[in-house]
Design a protein around this motif. Structure first.
Motif, PDB file in Angstrom:
ATOM      1  N   PRO A 294       0.834  -1.207   0.000  1.00 58.15           N
ATOM      2  CA  PRO A 294       0.000   0.000   0.000  1.00 58.15           C
ATOM      3  C   PRO A 294       0.867   1.255   0.000  1.00 58.15           C
ATOM      4  CG  PRO A 294      -0.005  -1.055   2.168  1.00 58.15           C
ATOM      5  CD  PRO A 294       0.694  -1.991   1.236  1.00 58.15           C
ATOM      6  N   VAL A 295       0.395   2.298  -0.677  1.00 58.05           N
ATOM      7  CA  VAL A 295       1.188   3.526  -0.790  1.00 58.05           C
ATOM      8  C   VAL A 295       0.458   4.716  -0.172  1.00 58.05           C
ATOM      9  CG1 VAL A 295       2.362   5.129  -2.359  1.00 58.05           C
ATOM     10  CG2 VAL A 295       2.388   2.672  -2.837  1.00 58.05           C
ATOM     11  N   GLY A 296      -0.653   5.150  -0.752  1.00 54.98           N
ATOM     12  CA  GLY A 296      -1.331   6.346  -0.258  1.00 54.98           C
ATOM     13  C   GLY A 296      -0.506   7.591  -0.505  1.00 54.98           C
ATOM     14  N   GLY A 297      -0.632   8.572   0.373  1.00 54.89           N
ATOM     15  CA  GLY A 297       0.113   9.820   0.230  1.00 54.89           C
ATOM     16  C   GLY A 297      -0.721  10.912  -0.409  1.00 54.89           C
ATOM     17  N   SER A 298      -0.088  12.034  -0.668  1.00 55.94           N
ATOM     18  CA  SER A 298      -0.789  13.219  -1.147  1.00 55.94           C
ATOM     19  C   SER A 298      -1.041  13.165  -2.644  1.00 55.94           C
ATOM     20  CB  SER A 298       0.031  14.468  -0.821  1.00 55.94           C
ATOM     21  OG  SER A 298       1.222  14.485  -1.603  1.00 55.94           O
ATOM     22  N   ALA A 299      -1.934  14.053  -3.099  1.00 52.95           N
ATOM     23  CA  ALA A 299      -2.169  14.191  -4.536  1.00 52.95           C
ATOM     24  C   ALA A 299      -0.924  14.713  -5.237  1.00 52.95           C
ATOM     25  CB  ALA A 299      -3.357  15.128  -4.772  1.00 52.95           C
ATOM     26  N   GLU A 300      -0.173  15.579  -4.558  1.00 53.75           N
ATOM     27  CA  GLU A 300       1.070  16.098  -5.145  1.00 53.75           C
ATOM     28  C   GLU A 300       2.095  14.987  -5.318  1.00 53.75           C
ATOM     29  OE1 GLU A 300      -1.250  19.287  -3.357  1.00 53.75           O
ATOM     30  OE2 GLU A 300      -0.504  17.397  -2.516  1.00 53.75           O
ATOM     31  N   ALA A 301       2.138  14.052  -4.379  1.00 55.22           N
ATOM     32  CA  ALA A 301       3.101  12.945  -4.467  1.00 55.22           C
ATOM     33  C   ALA A 301       2.804  12.044  -5.650  1.00 55.22           C
ATOM     34  CB  ALA A 301       3.102  12.148  -3.163  1.00 55.22           C
ATOM     35  N   VAL A 302       1.531  11.733  -5.878  1.00 57.24           N
ATOM     36  CA  VAL A 302       1.213  10.854  -7.012  1.00 57.24           C
ATOM     37  C   VAL A 302       1.427  11.580  -8.331  1.00 57.24           C
ATOM     38  CG1 VAL A 302      -1.285  11.315  -7.055  1.00 57.24           C
ATOM     39  CG2 VAL A 302      -0.415   9.164  -7.930  1.00 57.24           C
ATOM     40  N   ALA A 303       1.173  12.881  -8.362  1.00 62.61           N
ATOM     41  CA  ALA A 303       1.438  13.639  -9.588  1.00 62.61           C
ATOM     42  C   ALA A 303       2.922  13.619  -9.926  1.00 62.61           C
ATOM     43  CB  ALA A 303       0.941  15.073  -9.432  1.00 62.61           C
ATOM     44  N   ALA A 304       3.779  13.763  -8.915  1.00 58.20           N
ATOM     45  CA  ALA A 304       5.224  13.730  -9.139  1.00 58.20           C
ATOM     46  C   ALA A 304       5.676  12.344  -9.593  1.00 58.20           C
ATOM     47  CB  ALA A 304       5.963  14.142  -7.866  1.00 58.20           C
ATOM     48  N   MET A 305       5.106  11.291  -8.997  1.00 55.10           N
ATOM     49  CA  MET A 305       5.451   9.924  -9.413  1.00 55.10           C
ATOM     50  C   MET A 305       5.084   9.683 -10.872  1.00 55.10           C
ATOM     51  SD  MET A 305       4.204   6.661 -10.148  1.00 55.10           S
ATOM     52  CE  MET A 305       2.567   6.472  -9.429  1.00 55.10           C
ATOM     53  N   LEU A 306       3.908  10.132 -11.267  1.00 56.25           N
ATOM     54  CA  LEU A 306       3.472   9.951 -12.647  1.00 56.25           C
ATOM     55  C   LEU A 306       4.390  10.690 -13.622  1.00 56.25           C
ATOM     56  CD1 LEU A 306      -0.411  10.240 -12.223  1.00 56.25           C
ATOM     57  CD2 LEU A 306       0.874   8.191 -12.849  1.00 56.25           C
ATOM     58  N   ALA A 307       4.826  11.877 -13.251  1.00 57.45           N
ATOM     59  CA  ALA A 307       5.743  12.628 -14.117  1.00 57.45           C
ATOM     60  C   ALA A 307       7.072  11.891 -14.272  1.00 57.45           C
ATOM     61  CB  ALA A 307       5.963  14.027 -13.548  1.00 57.45           C
ATOM     62  N   ARG A 308       7.573  11.305 -13.184  1.00 60.17           N
ATOM     63  CA  ARG A 308       8.824  10.532 -13.259  1.00 60.17           C
ATOM     64  C   ARG A 308       8.660   9.304 -14.144  1.00 60.17           C
ATOM     65  NH1 ARG A 308       8.735  11.437  -7.666  1.00 60.17           N
ATOM     66  NH2 ARG A 308       8.134   9.270  -7.279  1.00 60.17           N
ATOM     67  N   GLU A 309       7.553   8.600 -13.996  1.00 58.41           N
ATOM     68  CA  GLU A 309       7.322   7.399 -14.785  1.00 58.41           C
ATOM     69  C   GLU A 309       7.178   7.724 -16.273  1.00 58.41           C
ATOM     70  OE1 GLU A 309       6.494   3.659 -13.571  1.00 58.41           O
ATOM     71  OE2 GLU A 309       8.300   4.673 -12.884  1.00 58.41           O
ATOM     72  N   ARG A 310       6.457   8.806 -16.590  1.00 56.54           N
ATOM     73  CA  ARG A 310       6.335   9.189 -18.002  1.00 56.54           C
ATOM     74  C   ARG A 310       7.705   9.512 -18.592  1.00 56.54           C
ATOM     75  NH1 ARG A 310       1.532  11.728 -16.226  1.00 56.54           N
ATOM     76  NH2 ARG A 310       2.609  13.688 -15.911  1.00 56.54           N
ATOM     77  N   ALA A 311       8.534  10.199 -17.816  1.00 60.60           N
ATOM     78  CA  ALA A 311       9.878  10.544 -18.303  1.00 60.60           C
ATOM     79  C   ALA A 311      10.716   9.289 -18.507  1.00 60.60           C
ATOM     80  CB  ALA A 311      10.554  11.492 -17.313  1.00 60.60           C
ATOM     81  N   ARG A 312      10.601   8.326 -17.593  1.00 59.81           N
ATOM     82  CA  ARG A 312      11.382   7.088 -17.729  1.00 59.81           C
ATOM     83  C   ARG A 312      11.035   6.351 -19.010  1.00 59.81           C
ATOM     84  NH1 ARG A 312      11.081   1.371 -14.243  1.00 59.81           N
ATOM     85  NH2 ARG A 312      12.450   0.233 -15.688  1.00 59.81           N
ATOM     86  N   TRP A 313       9.736   6.150 -19.245  1.00 64.91           N
ATOM     87  CA  TRP A 313       9.352   5.350 -20.395  1.00 64.91           C
ATOM     88  C   TRP A 313       9.485   6.121 -21.709  1.00 64.91           C
ATOM     89  CZ3 TRP A 313      10.032   0.747 -19.174  1.00 64.91           C
ATOM     90  CH2 TRP A 313       9.701   0.279 -17.893  1.00 64.91           C
ATOM     91  N   ALA A 314       9.390   7.436 -21.655  1.00 60.64           N
ATOM     92  CA  ALA A 314       9.660   8.237 -22.855  1.00 60.64           C
ATOM     93  C   ALA A 314      11.111   8.083 -23.284  1.00 60.64           C
ATOM     94  CB  ALA A 314       9.337   9.701 -22.597  1.00 60.64           C
ATOM     95  N   ARG A 315      11.985   7.859 -22.315  1.00 60.66           N
ATOM     96  CA  ARG A 315      13.410   7.643 -22.605  1.00 60.66           C
ATOM     97  C   ARG A 315      13.694   6.192 -22.975  1.00 60.66           C
ATOM     98  NH1 ARG A 315      14.937   8.552 -17.807  1.00 60.66           N
ATOM     99  NH2 ARG A 315      15.120   6.371 -17.197  1.00 60.66           N
ATOM    100  N   ASP A 316      13.125   5.245 -22.212  1.00 59.64           N
ATOM    101  CA  ASP A 316      13.525   3.843 -22.342  1.00 59.64           C
ATOM    102  C   ASP A 316      12.859   3.113 -23.504  1.00 59.64           C
ATOM    103  OD1 ASP A 316      15.106   4.260 -20.176  1.00 59.64           O
ATOM    104  OD2 ASP A 316      13.970   2.998 -18.785  1.00 59.64           O
ATOM    105  N   ILE A 317      11.604   3.417 -23.795  1.00 57.42           N
ATOM    106  CA  ILE A 317      10.916   2.659 -24.841  1.00 57.42           C
ATOM    107  C   ILE A 317      11.568   2.857 -26.209  1.00 57.42           C
ATOM    108  CG2 ILE A 317       8.759   2.537 -26.163  1.00 57.42           C
ATOM    109  CD1 ILE A 317       7.298   2.604 -23.481  1.00 57.42           C
ATOM    110  N   PRO A 318      11.865   4.086 -26.639  1.00 54.80           N
ATOM    111  CA  PRO A 318      12.558   4.221 -27.926  1.00 54.80           C
ATOM    112  C   PRO A 318      13.944   3.585 -27.917  1.00 54.80           C
ATOM    113  CG  PRO A 318      11.550   6.299 -27.289  1.00 54.80           C
ATOM    114  CD  PRO A 318      11.469   5.394 -26.096  1.00 54.80           C
ATOM    115  N   ALA A 319      14.636   3.710 -26.774  1.00 55.95           N
ATOM    116  CA  ALA A 319      15.990   3.137 -26.695  1.00 55.95           C
ATOM    117  C   ALA A 319      15.969   1.621 -26.809  1.00 55.95           C
ATOM    118  CB  ALA A 319      16.656   3.554 -25.393  1.00 55.95           C
TER     119      ALA A 319
END
Length: 325
Positions: A294-319
């Motif tokens: 379980p994670v939970g946490g603030s709305a700001e925390a999940v927004a930041a996590m989503l931004a990190r994940e989008r950046a990771r896969w935007a980099r890794d999938i083409p590579a």
């Protein structure tokens, strides 16, 4: 004199009470049932989690929270419906990583929404490993499993949709081993697991939460998990990292989002109630029992996590050259 003093005292007490009254009036509450959309069929771990969460929210929110299953397209149907809902707090969607983090890089031309701007992130529900699930006639020891695969370089593997963490893990494994494994989509984990047991297909990359019951009963084999460390729910199963493939490490997650433009009081209320429900001992214990954290946490925390994940896969999938073809 006494009447005037009494009136002044009453007015003073009323004035002191006004901030509390204003706060109560300003706190958002739903005015009709809240719909929680789930992009998978009933009976899977995501559905069960959503139903437990809905039950926990119904009392505090003062309105029924109703789970609505909209399976298909790797949860895109449910997530897209939430994106197009009125921004009033009465429609939310449970989303895996595919629609909101992977698919914007994997299939940008096919996206029915903008993952970065068409949603209001509300809370992260859990984190979990994926597992390589095989039928019982497939070798379980890693060297034997790899040798078996290399003798069948185009072996099909099941996932629950393009861009899901299941699909991504299978594509990463295929590339790492120099294979050309074929991706086959099933409508949810229960259907894919049934196909594994029936011998329709030999391999399925699944979330640990849905694979655990059958693995514990010995009806399917679990070859490896994808997280950094072994799962406490299946401690005997090795990680891909310890088997020599640290590049295959990833975790799968579920978040809840609403449409863009949700007012701040709506976000604050929904986040607070969902965070409380996720962290409650009974709910957290149930998640851990099925292999999720379980994670939970603030709305700001999940927004930041989503931004990190989008950046990771935007980099890794083409590579990595991963495509949906």
């Amino acid at each position: 004199m006494t009447g005037r003093i009494g009136r002044r005292a009453w007015l003073g007490a009323a004035a002191l009470a006004l901030p509390g009254i204003a706060r109560a009036q300003g706190a958002w509450a739903p005015t009709r049932p809240v719909r929680l959309l789930v992009g998978f069929p009933p009976g899977g771990a995501a559905d069960l989690c959503a139903r437990r969460l809905a039950d926990a929210l119904t009392g505090p929110l003062g309105q029924p929270v109703v789970v609505e299953n909209r399976p298909g397209a790797g949860a895109h149907l449910a997530v897209d419906a939430a994106a197009k809902a009125p921004p009033d707090g009465h429609v939310m969607s449970l989303s895996p990583m595919g629609p909101l983090a992977v698919n914007p890089a994997l299939m940008p031309a096919r996206m029915p929404f903008d993952a970065a701007s068409d949603f209001t992130p509300l809370v992260q529900v859990w984190d979990q490993p994926n597992v390589i699930v095989a039928s019982r006639d497939v070798p379980q020891a890693w060297p034997d499993f790899v040798a078996w695969l290399r003798g069948r370089p185009e072996e099909p593997y099941a996932s629950v949709g393009p861009g899901t963490s299941n699909h991504l893990t299978g594509a990463l494994i295929s590339r790492a081993l120099g294979l050309n494994m074929q991706h086959v989509v099933y409508r949810g984990s229960p259907a894919a697991l049934t196909a594994i047991m029936a011998g329709e297909i030999k391999l399925f990359v699944d979330n640990i939460t849905t694979a655990i019951p059958l693995a514990r009963e010995g009806r399917v084999r679990v070859i490896a998990v994808t997280t950094e460390t072994r799962s406490a729910a299946l401690p005997e199963v090795p990680t891909l990292k310890e088997l020599g493939h640290p590049e295959l490490t990833l975790s799968s997650w579920q978040v809840i989002v609403g449409p863009k433009g949700l007012p701040a009081p709506v976000v604050a209320r929904l986040n607070a109630e969902m965070d409380r429900a996720i962290r409650a001992p009974e709910m957290a214990g149930w998640m851990r029992s099925i292999g999720a954290e379980p994670v939970g946490g603030s709305a700001e925390a999940v927004a930041a996590m989503l931004a990190r994940e989008r950046a990771r896969w935007a980099r890794d999938i083409p590579a990595l050259g991963i495509t949906v073809d």
